[in-house]
Design a protein around this motif. Structure first.
Motif, PDB file in Angstrom:
ATOM      1  N   LEU A   1       0.796  -1.289   0.027  1.00 41.42           N
ATOM      2  CA  LEU A   1      -0.120  -0.011   0.074  1.00 41.42           C
ATOM      3  C   LEU A   1       0.888   1.298   0.040  1.00 41.42           C
ATOM      4  CD1 LEU A   1      -2.823  -1.093   2.839  1.00 41.42           C
ATOM      5  CD2 LEU A   1      -2.417  -1.637   0.344  1.00 41.42           C
ATOM      6  N   TRP A   2       0.838   1.927  -1.160  1.00 41.83           N
ATOM      7  CA  TRP A   2       1.928   3.052  -1.246  1.00 41.83           C
ATOM      8  C   TRP A   2       0.947   4.502  -1.516  1.00 41.83           C
ATOM      9  CZ3 TRP A   2       7.111   3.532  -1.416  1.00 41.83           C
ATOM     10  CH2 TRP A   2       7.730   2.037  -1.671  1.00 41.83           C
ATOM     11  N   ASP A   3       1.558   5.467  -0.716  1.00 39.27           N
ATOM     12  CA  ASP A   3       0.754   6.739  -1.117  1.00 39.27           C
ATOM     13  C   ASP A   3       1.811   7.610  -1.681  1.00 39.27           C
ATOM     14  OD1 ASP A   3      -1.558   5.806   0.347  1.00 39.27           O
ATOM     15  OD2 ASP A   3      -0.480   6.176   2.449  1.00 39.27           O
ATOM     16  N   PRO A   4       1.593   8.575  -2.581  1.00 43.44           N
ATOM     17  CA  PRO A   4       2.255   9.350  -3.473  1.00 43.44           C
ATOM     18  C   PRO A   4       2.861  10.364  -2.449  1.00 43.44           C
ATOM     19  CG  PRO A   4       0.254   9.415  -4.279  1.00 43.44           C
ATOM     20  CD  PRO A   4       0.143   8.489  -3.304  1.00 43.44           C
ATOM     21  N   PRO A   5       3.722  11.272  -3.012  1.00 43.75           N
ATOM     22  CA  PRO A   5       4.049  12.571  -2.060  1.00 43.75           C
ATOM     23  C   PRO A   5       3.030  13.285  -1.943  1.00 43.75           C
ATOM     24  CG  PRO A   5       5.658  11.824  -3.974  1.00 43.75           C
ATOM     25  CD  PRO A   5       4.739  11.027  -4.173  1.00 43.75           C
ATOM     26  N   GLY A   6       3.054  13.991  -0.829  1.00 47.34           N
ATOM     27  CA  GLY A   6       1.996  14.716  -0.195  1.00 47.34           C
ATOM     28  C   GLY A   6       0.659  14.298   0.082  1.00 47.34           C
ATOM     29  N   ALA A   7       0.529  12.916   0.065  1.00 47.03           N
ATOM     30  CA  ALA A   7      -0.815  12.264   0.169  1.00 47.03           C
ATOM     31  C   ALA A   7      -0.836  11.224   1.322  1.00 47.03           C
ATOM     32  CB  ALA A   7      -1.228  11.540  -1.210  1.00 47.03           C
ATOM     33  N   TRP A   8       0.213  11.015   2.121  1.00 48.62           N
ATOM     34  CA  TRP A   8       0.165  10.146   3.116  1.00 48.62           C
ATOM     35  C   TRP A   8      -0.920  10.730   4.372  1.00 48.62           C
ATOM     36  CZ3 TRP A   8       1.576  11.826   7.874  1.00 48.62           C
ATOM     37  CH2 TRP A   8       2.111  13.146   8.066  1.00 48.62           C
ATOM     38  N   ARG A   9      -1.036  11.745   4.504  1.00 49.74           N
ATOM     39  CA  ARG A   9      -1.760  12.085   5.737  1.00 49.74           C
ATOM     40  C   ARG A   9      -3.465  11.927   5.394  1.00 49.74           C
ATOM     41  NH1 ARG A   9      -0.567  15.438   9.752  1.00 49.74           N
ATOM     42  NH2 ARG A   9       1.337  15.992   8.646  1.00 49.74           N
TER      43      ARG A   9
END
Length: 215
Positions: free
Chosen positions: A87-95
């Motif tokens: 499960l990956w979240d792109p830059p700036g979208a982890w929150r």
């Protein structure tokens, strides 16, 4: 995180595939089995009789409400099956956005029961130490126990990390097993901090950063 993986056999040739809504239940089940004996999740959910069911419910919620929309999470398996997922979240979208937090509230109460405050404190402590520099965030990676050692984790890590190297982007993860730290180091991750979770008997997690081109 998943146990250490060995390279996949040439004749299986599994490849990473982007997760979609139809995959959620199977991915949640695989991740639940992978994390059933994880030190952090075992501490958060100490009741062995209900842990697998609660993890499957919780991971399904997180997939639907947080990760799936980014179209960056992937799964793989032999013979086209789903046996591992990242499960990956792109830059700036982890929150997690406030709207998603609101949608998760009642389902998470059902999933965690009275252990929800413990889970939220632990996850909040980890989130408080999340790096601010742009990066791809590996929120979770796991392989079904029956498929561990077949190289599936390597397939999933290389799929995203090769693209991070090509685009010059960093990556970040938290390892909940000390034994997995050397495995991630082989891919260029380095430990930036050993973080103790709040609460009596709480286990540590290892925060790990990877610069593009490392490993």
């Amino acid at each position: 995180m998943a146990d250490s993986e060995s390279p996949a056999a040439p004749d299986t040739a599994p490849s990473a595939r982007v997760a979609v809504a139809a995959d959620v239940d199977r991915i949640a089940a695989v991740l639940a089995r992978a994390f059933e004996d994880d030190p952090v999740w075992s501490w958060i959910l100490p009741d062995e009789a209900s842990r697998l069911r609660r993890l499957r419910a919780a991971f399904g919620i997180l997939l639907r409400e947080v990760h799936l929309g980014h179209r960056a999470s992937e799964h793989t398996g032999r013979h086209g099956d789903i046996e591992a997922a990242a499960l990956w979240d792109p830059p700036g979208a982890w929150r997690t956005p406030l709207s998603a937090q609101a949608r998760q509230a009642v389902p998470l109460v059902r999933a965690f029961g009275t252990r929800l405050p413990v889970a939220l404190r632990a996850l909040g402590r980890v989130e408080g130490h999340h790096p601010k520099e742009p990066h791809w965030y590996l929120s979770m990676i796991g392989t079904d126990p029956q498929a561990q050692g077949s190289g599936l984790g390597t397939v999933l890590l290389r799929s995203r990390l090769d693209r991070c190297d090509a685009s010059g982007e960093a990556a970040y993860l938290e390892s909940s097993k000390e034994s997995n730290v050397p495995y991630y180091e082989k891919f260029g991750f380095t430990v930036t901090r050993e973080l103790r979770l709040p609460g009596n008997g709480a286990p540590p997690v290892w925060l790990m950063w990877r610069d593009p081109g490392a490993g």
